[in-house]
Every structure is written in C-alpha cells, then in structure tokens.
Design a protein around this motif. Structure first.
Motif, PDB file in Angstrom:
ATOM      1  N   GLU A 215     -26.609  30.602  -1.266  1.00 38.68           N
ATOM      2  CA  GLU A 215     -27.200  29.386  -0.690  1.00 38.68           C
ATOM      3  C   GLU A 215     -28.419  28.912  -1.482  1.00 38.68           C
ATOM      4  O   GLU A 215     -28.594  27.717  -1.694  1.00 38.68           O
ATOM      5  N   PHE A 216     -29.252  29.850  -1.936  1.00 38.22           N
ATOM      6  CA  PHE A 216     -30.496  29.477  -2.615  1.00 38.22           C
ATOM      7  C   PHE A 216     -30.486  29.893  -4.087  1.00 38.22           C
ATOM      8  O   PHE A 216     -31.505  30.343  -4.615  1.00 38.22           O
ATOM      9  N   PRO A 221     -27.169  26.482  -9.607  1.00 36.61           N
ATOM     10  CA  PRO A 221     -27.089  25.900  -8.261  1.00 36.61           C
ATOM     11  C   PRO A 221     -25.700  25.365  -7.904  1.00 36.61           C
ATOM     12  O   PRO A 221     -24.758  25.430  -8.686  1.00 36.61           O
ATOM     13  N   ARG A 222     -25.645  24.787  -6.709  1.00 38.45           N
ATOM     14  CA  ARG A 222     -24.384  24.418  -6.060  1.00 38.45           C
ATOM     15  C   ARG A 222     -23.494  23.519  -6.903  1.00 38.45           C
ATOM     16  O   ARG A 222     -22.285  23.719  -6.998  1.00 38.45           O
ATOM     17  N   HIS A 223     -24.089  22.490  -7.528  1.00 33.46           N
ATOM     18  CA  HIS A 223     -23.236  21.512  -8.206  1.00 33.46           C
ATOM     19  C   HIS A 223     -22.471  22.138  -9.378  1.00 33.46           C
ATOM     20  O   HIS A 223     -21.377  21.695  -9.716  1.00 33.46           O
ATOM     21  N   LEU A 224     -23.030  23.194  -9.991  1.00 29.94           N
ATOM     22  CA  LEU A 224     -22.309  23.862 -11.085  1.00 29.94           C
ATOM     23  C   LEU A 224     -21.083  24.608 -10.558  1.00 29.94           C
ATOM     24  O   LEU A 224     -20.052  24.687 -11.236  1.00 29.94           O
ATOM     25  N   HIS A 225     -21.195  25.149  -9.352  1.00 28.23           N
ATOM     26  CA  HIS A 225     -20.041  25.812  -8.729  1.00 28.23           C
ATOM     27  C   HIS A 225     -19.032  24.787  -8.230  1.00 28.23           C
ATOM     28  O   HIS A 225     -17.826  25.040  -8.218  1.00 28.23           O
ATOM     29  N   ASP A 226     -19.550  23.630  -7.816  1.00 28.99           N
ATOM     30  CA  ASP A 226     -18.630  22.597  -7.327  1.00 28.99           C
ATOM     31  C   ASP A 226     -17.790  22.022  -8.468  1.00 28.99           C
ATOM     32  O   ASP A 226     -16.662  21.573  -8.239  1.00 28.99           O
ATOM     33  N   LEU A 239     -19.813  29.778   0.248  1.00 27.11           N
ATOM     34  CA  LEU A 239     -21.272  29.767   0.204  1.00 27.11           C
ATOM     35  C   LEU A 239     -21.795  30.979   0.954  1.00 27.11           C
ATOM     36  O   LEU A 239     -21.408  31.238   2.089  1.00 27.11           O
ATOM     37  N   VAL A 240     -22.691  31.719   0.296  1.00 28.06           N
ATOM     38  CA  VAL A 240     -23.209  32.965   0.863  1.00 28.06           C
ATOM     39  C   VAL A 240     -24.627  32.714   1.367  1.00 28.06           C
ATOM     40  O   VAL A 240     -25.510  32.358   0.570  1.00 28.06           O
ATOM     41  N   PRO A 241     -24.890  32.881   2.658  1.00 32.61           N
ATOM     42  CA  PRO A 241     -26.155  32.422   3.236  1.00 32.61           C
ATOM     43  C   PRO A 241     -27.373  33.257   2.883  1.00 32.61           C
ATOM     44  O   PRO A 241     -27.292  34.461   2.749  1.00 32.61           O
ATOM     45  N   TRP A 242     -28.490  32.579   2.723  1.00 31.53           N
ATOM     46  CA  TRP A 242     -29.844  33.116   2.631  1.00 31.53           C
ATOM     47  C   TRP A 242     -30.224  33.777   1.311  1.00 31.53           C
ATOM     48  O   TRP A 242     -31.383  34.095   1.110  1.00 31.53           O
ATOM     49  N   VAL A 243     -29.299  34.013   0.429  1.00 32.35           N
ATOM     50  CA  VAL A 243     -29.607  34.814  -0.758  1.00 32.35           C
ATOM     51  C   VAL A 243     -29.672  33.943  -2.015  1.00 32.35           C
ATOM     52  O   VAL A 243     -29.437  32.741  -1.972  1.00 32.35           O
ATOM     53  N   CYS A 244     -29.997  34.589  -3.130  1.00 31.54           N
ATOM     54  CA  CYS A 244     -30.242  33.877  -4.382  1.00 31.54           C
ATOM     55  C   CYS A 244     -29.248  34.331  -5.454  1.00 31.54           C
ATOM     56  O   CYS A 244     -28.201  34.879  -5.140  1.00 31.54           O
ATOM     57  N   HIS A 245     -29.617  34.121  -6.717  1.00 32.02           N
ATOM     58  CA  HIS A 245     -28.679  34.292  -7.828  1.00 32.02           C
ATOM     59  C   HIS A 245     -28.031  35.686  -7.860  1.00 32.02           C
ATOM     60  O   HIS A 245     -26.827  35.806  -8.048  1.00 32.02           O
ATOM     61  N   ALA A 246     -28.824  36.731  -7.686  1.00 34.44           N
ATOM     62  CA  ALA A 246     -28.299  38.103  -7.793  1.00 34.44           C
ATOM     63  C   ALA A 246     -27.892  38.649  -6.429  1.00 34.44           C
ATOM     64  O   ALA A 246     -28.163  39.804  -6.097  1.00 34.44           O
ATOM     65  N   LEU A 298     -23.080  19.744  -0.835  1.00 29.73           N
ATOM     66  CA  LEU A 298     -23.911  19.547  -2.024  1.00 29.73           C
ATOM     67  C   LEU A 298     -25.367  19.220  -1.674  1.00 29.73           C
ATOM     68  O   LEU A 298     -26.213  19.146  -2.557  1.00 29.73           O
ATOM     69  N   ARG A 299     -25.646  19.021  -0.374  1.00 33.44           N
ATOM     70  CA  ARG A 299     -27.007  18.731   0.040  1.00 33.44           C
ATOM     71  C   ARG A 299     -27.727  20.002   0.445  1.00 33.44           C
ATOM     72  O   ARG A 299     -27.143  20.908   1.038  1.00 33.44           O
ATOM     73  N   SER A 300     -29.016  20.077   0.153  1.00 31.80           N
ATOM     74  CA  SER A 300     -29.838  21.167   0.667  1.00 31.80           C
ATOM     75  C   SER A 300     -30.417  20.805   2.021  1.00 31.80           C
ATOM     76  O   SER A 300     -30.641  21.654   2.867  1.00 31.80           O
ATOM     77  N   ILE A 301     -30.660  19.494   2.215  1.00 31.97           N
ATOM     78  CA  ILE A 301     -31.133  19.025   3.513  1.00 31.97           C
ATOM     79  C   ILE A 301     -29.923  18.873   4.426  1.00 31.97           C
ATOM     80  O   ILE A 301     -28.942  18.202   4.062  1.00 31.97           O
ATOM     81  N   PRO A 302     -29.936  19.501   5.601  1.00 34.06           N
ATOM     82  CA  PRO A 302     -28.765  19.404   6.484  1.00 34.06           C
ATOM     83  C   PRO A 302     -28.671  18.056   7.169  1.00 34.06           C
ATOM     84  O   PRO A 302     -29.336  17.790   8.157  1.00 34.06           O
ATOM     85  N   VAL A 303     -27.861  17.182   6.627  1.00 34.17           N
ATOM     86  CA  VAL A 303     -27.664  15.850   7.207  1.00 34.17           C
ATOM     87  C   VAL A 303     -26.183  15.652   7.483  1.00 34.17           C
ATOM     88  O   VAL A 303     -25.326  16.231   6.816  1.00 34.17           O
TER      89      VAL A 303
END
Length: 348
Positions: A215-216, A221-226, A239-246, A298-303
């Motif tokens: 997720e973070f 970031p997300r768009h490269l995976h998309d 998408l894996v919640p709360w974690v970062c690159h590693a 693709l948004r980080s802000i939940p809309v």
C-alpha cells in the motif's frame, strides 16, 4: 553448501519442502541474500509448496563481483538452475530488482513457468524511480555500503516496523553489509543504467500472474504495478495493506499465505487472470484473504468514483470519502509501539 556451477560462475541456492509439491522460486532484491527468506523455508512447505531461493551472481554466497551481467543473463542462469534441479514448471516470484528478472524469465521461457509473481517491482522506470536509483547508486559508490543501507531503510519498511526494531537496526545493517560486497552490488546496480522499458514485451507473458504491491510502496509505487496489470492478460493486482517496499520481509506470514493460495488456485484450475484488483486481508489466517477492490486503486486519497455510492450511505458522484469494507484500520498509538516481528531481517 549447495552450489550450481554455470558458465564459469557459482550460484548458491537452497531448496526446502517436500518433493512433489509445487515449487516457488524466489528471486532476491538487490542487497538481499538467500537467508532473508528463512521464514519462508518453514511457512511455504507448511502450506504445501516447496521453496527455491538463490543468490544472483554479485550477491551473498554466489560469485562476485561479476561484470556485465544484465537481466537477460540472470534469467538464463535461473533457467539453467531449474534444469539442473529438474524443475520443469516452477512458480517464479521476484521482488524489486529480482522482479524484473522474474518478468524476463516469464517472457523468455513461457513454457517453463507455472505462474509469475512480480512484487514491488517495475517494467519501466519513471522519473522518481530513476532519481531514487541514481541517489542510491551515488550513496553506495561515494560513501559506502552501510550508507546505502541507511538510504534504503525508510524506503523499505513501515514506521511500525522501524519503531519496533529500532534497537536492532545497527545489527541489521552490519549483517547486510558483511554478507554482500560493495562492488558486487555496485555492478548489479550499473545494469540499471542500460535498462530499457520491457512494458511492450509484457503482452507475451501468458502464464497466470499475481502482481503484489504494498500500500505504501513509495520506491515502486502503484502506477508502475498497474502498468503490469494492464499489459499482462492473465494478471491480477493484489494490494497489501499498511506496508512498504520490502513487505515480504516485514510480513512473511501473510505473504506466504498469498503465494500458497495463488499456487493452489492455479493448480486447481480456478485462477482467473482478468486484470482485476484485489486487497489482501491483514490477518494471514483470515477465512477470506482477498477482497475485490471497488475503489479507484490508483488514488492514495480514498474518494468514491463518479456515480459510486459512498460508504455510510448518502450521496454519490463527487469526492465523498470511503473506507475499505474488508480491512479494519490499524490502531495507532504513540506510547505503545507495534509488536516486533518474530524474524529480524535486513533490507532489499
């Protein structure tokens, strides 16, 4: 020590699990080594999978430094290792730098792969990732390997993980630096200087593909995976919640569950590569491990998307806030850090 000799180079590898079970091959990130995957040596066999991991040339216990090896060379060496071990259609997972090797493997050897799992990786460089790569390379070359690891730490791990393991960070760095070699990693990084987009080649990947993105993940970031999701016909993005690159080091229990469930779905003929997007549960033992993402991923802000009903009822259309139905928000507490992971590891 199991070593495979190929074209004058030595590859160190480990293979764990019951003979006859499907094999998941794991390809390291840049500054990793085989021992980073120790939790998976137990957890994947417990979920019905063998696990093969190895050090690319330039890493860990394999030959190093090795000049001029590119991503195609790494894919060729992995195919030779699979042949040596008699593995006909393994599942191949790669993280970060290793994720590109995994993509190359799937493109070059479509009949020699059961399924593909690219994680925290890319098929092309954007301006930010190129900038990170230059900064990391200059930090490595001008200052040293431990400074390079310092630069990676906040990119690789979440705040919770760093806070919970703060007293061990110097040990983590020391272990990472002592088991790799500056010039070996430097030579691997230099192969990125000649990297050209492989996005046009992704359409040739025909095997089932589960793309994993934290997720973070601010490094890839997300768009490269998309981009991978959109160009690999048989893919799904998780998408894996709360974690970062590693994240594979931070949450091996959940990652093992995701890998094993993917293998089972492919082996049972239930995999649907429909290019959809899913969200993983936080609990690795959850009865439902994946929930389909209905928001704009693709948004980080939940809309809410235009025309989409917002959570809690009410209006549709404009930027009304939403929340993921399947994920319980993590409670944050400044005075009570999260529990430390049971496995202390180094970085990608």
């Amino acid at each position: 020590m199991p070593v495979f000799e190929h074209d004058g180079q030595s590859l160190y590898y480990e293979l764990h699990g019951r003979e006859g079970d499907p094999v998941v091959t794991i390809i390291n990130g840049l500054s990793m080594r085989t021992s980073h995957w120790a939790p998976y040596f137990e957890q994947l066999p417990a979920r019905g999978c063998r696990v093969l991991t190895y050090d690319m040339v330039g890493q860990g216990a394999s030959s190093k430094p090795v000049l001029g090896a590119d991503f195609d060379d790494h894919a060729t060496m992995l195919a030779a290792l699979h042949t040596h071990l008699g593995l006909e259609r393994p599942y191949v997972m790669g993280i970060s730098f290793g994720g590109v090797v995994a993509l190359k493997y799937a493109i070059r050897y479509p009949n020699r792969i059961g399924g593909l799992i690219p994680a925290s990786t890319f098929s092309e460089l954007d301006a930010q990732l190129e900038g990170h790569s230059v900064n990391l390379y200059q930090g490595l070359a001008r200052v040293g390997f431990e400074f390079y690891l310092d630069l990676l730490m906040p990119l690789n791990f979440s705040n919770d993980y760093i806070a919970a393991n703060r007293d061990l960070l110097h040990v983590i760095k020391r272990v990472g630096a002592s088991n790799n070699e500056l010039y070996g990693i430097q030579n691997l990084m230099e192969s990125l200087a000649d990297f050209r987009s492989i996005t046009p080649e992704l359409k040739h990947i025909t095997c089932p593909t589960m793309i994993l993105n934290a997720e973070f993940d601010c490094l890839t970031p997300r768009h490269l995976h998309d981009i991978m999701r959109e160009n690999i016909p048989s893919s799904r993005l998780v998408l894996v919640p709360w974690v970062c690159h590693a994240f594979t080091l931070e949450i091996p229990e959940l990652t093992s569950r995701l890998l094993a469930d993917f293998v089972k779905s492919v082996e049972s003929g239930q995999w649907e590569g429909d290019q959809s997007v899913w969200i993983a549960a936080e609990n690795p033992e959850a009865s439902t491990i994946l929930t389909r993402c209905s928001q704009d991923h693709l948004r980080s802000i939940p809309v809410a998307k235009p025309g989409q009903k917002a959570a809690g009822g009410g209006s549709t259309g404009k930027s009304t806030t939403t929340r993921r139905e399947s994920v319980t928000p993590r409670k944050k507490s400044a005075s009570k850090p999260a529990k430390a992971s049971s496995k202390k590891t180094s970085k990608t």
